[in-house]
Design an enzyme around this catalytic site. Sequence first.
Site, PDB file in Angstrom:
ATOM      1  N   ASP A  92      95.010  33.065  57.181  1.00 13.71           N
ATOM      2  CA  ASP A  92      94.921  32.137  56.064  1.00 13.71           C
ATOM      3  C   ASP A  92      93.563  31.438  56.173  1.00 13.71           C
ATOM      4  O   ASP A  92      93.110  31.131  57.264  1.00 13.71           O
ATOM      5  CB  ASP A  92      96.086  31.139  56.203  1.00 13.71           C
ATOM      6  CG  ASP A  92      96.136  30.130  55.077  1.00 13.71           C
ATOM      7  OD1 ASP A  92      95.214  30.120  54.253  1.00 13.71           O
ATOM      8  OD2 ASP A  92      97.100  29.355  55.041  1.00 13.71           O
ATOM      9  N   ASP A 271     104.774  35.447  53.656  1.00 10.30           N
ATOM     10  CA  ASP A 271     104.769  34.702  54.928  1.00 10.30           C
ATOM     11  C   ASP A 271     105.392  33.355  54.670  1.00 10.30           C
ATOM     12  O   ASP A 271     105.366  32.858  53.543  1.00 10.30           O
ATOM     13  CB  ASP A 271     103.346  34.509  55.456  1.00 10.30           C
ATOM     14  CG  ASP A 271     102.648  33.357  54.735  1.00 10.30           C
ATOM     15  OD1 ASP A 271     102.545  32.262  55.315  1.00 10.30           O
ATOM     16  OD2 ASP A 271     102.234  33.533  53.557  1.00 10.30           O
TER      17      ASP A 271
END
Length: 376
Positions: A92, A271
Site C-alpha cells: 500500500d 485485503d
Amino acid sequence: MKFNLTAQDPLSKARAGQITTDHGTIPTPIFMPVGTAGTVKAVHQRELKDDIEAKIILGNTYHLYLRPGLDVLERAGGLHKFNGWEGPILTDSGGYQVYSLSEVRKIKEEGVTFRSHIDGSKHLFTPENVMDIQRVIGADIIMAFDECTPYPCDYNYAKKSIEMTHRWLKRCCDRFDSTAPKYGYNQTLFPIVQGSVYKDLRVRSAEVIASFEREGNAIGGLSVGEPAEEMYAMTEIVCDILPTEKPRYLMGVGTPINLLENIALGIDMFDCVMPTRNARNGMLFTKNGVINIKNEKWKDDFSPIEEDSTLFADKQYTKAYLRHLIHSGEMLGAQIATLHNLHFYLWLVAEARARIISGEFTAWKNTMVNRLGQRL
C-alpha cells in the site's frame, strides 16, 4: 506481471483468473492477509504458507518507511529477504495511513507532509519518493500515491481530490517508468480509482485510471464508513469501466459477505485487517456465521473450533479452550483465532473460485450470504 482469465460465472460478473509474478502465481479471486509492519500479526511465515495457504501478503509503505527504515530494508535485500516470505508481496502506498493522520498532516500539490506517530518527526511523501520507497521495499505490486477521501465527503472536495490524485498518478508513472527494480525481479504499478460515493466522479476516475493502461487497477476509498449498498453501487460502476483483461483490486474490504458480493461484481483481489484484528478481540468468522468466543455460551463447549475445517488449529483446539485463552489474555489465543480467521478467508475465496469454474457461483453465493451474517 501477467493476468489470465480462466472462467466467467454465467449469472454474475464473477470471474476466476491467475496473476503471475516473479515470486509466484496467484489464483483469483484472492484475499491478501495484511502484514502492515512486515508481519501478519501473530502468524509465522510457515503458517501463512502451509496452514493458511496465503498466495500473496501486504506490506505498508508508511509503517515500513518509519520502522525499520529504508536503510535496513535495503541492506537486507528487500522485504522478502527481511521477513522470510518467499511469495508475492503488495505494498500500500501509505495514502490511507496519511489520510488516517488527519490531525498531523497537510496535503498540497507537491505531496503530503506528516508527523510520525512514533516520535513526532516531520516527513514528506510525494508521488516520486513513494515510488522510490516501494522500489526499496521490493514489493511485486506497488500502489500509486493517492488521496483517500473521508466519508461523508463534500462533492467539491471529492472532485478536487480525484483531479489531484490523477495528476499524482502521472507523476507516479513517470517516476516508476524511469527507475529500475533493485533486487533483480520485476515490479508492477497499480493506479487507484477514487471519487467517494459520487457516481460521476467514480466514472471519471475509472476512465482516467483505465487510460494509463497499467497492468492492474485498484479501487480505493470504499471502506471508510459508507453503507455497504454505496460500496456495491460504486464498485459495479467502476468494474463496468475498468478493462476486463486486467486484475481489479478493491482496497481495504471487508467482511466475508462483502467479499462474495464484490466478487459477483467483478473484483479479483481484496485485503482487510478485519480477520486479524477481530480475531485478537475474540470474533471468529465461520461457514455458519460469526462467533464471539468471549460469550458465556462457549465456556463449556468442548467441540472443535470448526468441525469440518482442514486447519490443524480448528481441529486440535476447542471453543472452550480458545475462550479461556482469549479471556486470560494469553498470546496463544490471538494466534489460534488469527490462524482460524485467515484460513477461513482464504478458504472462502478458493471456494468462490471453484464455484465460478463449475458454474455454480451465484446460487452458492446467495446461500452463503444468508449463512455468513448469522450470529452464533
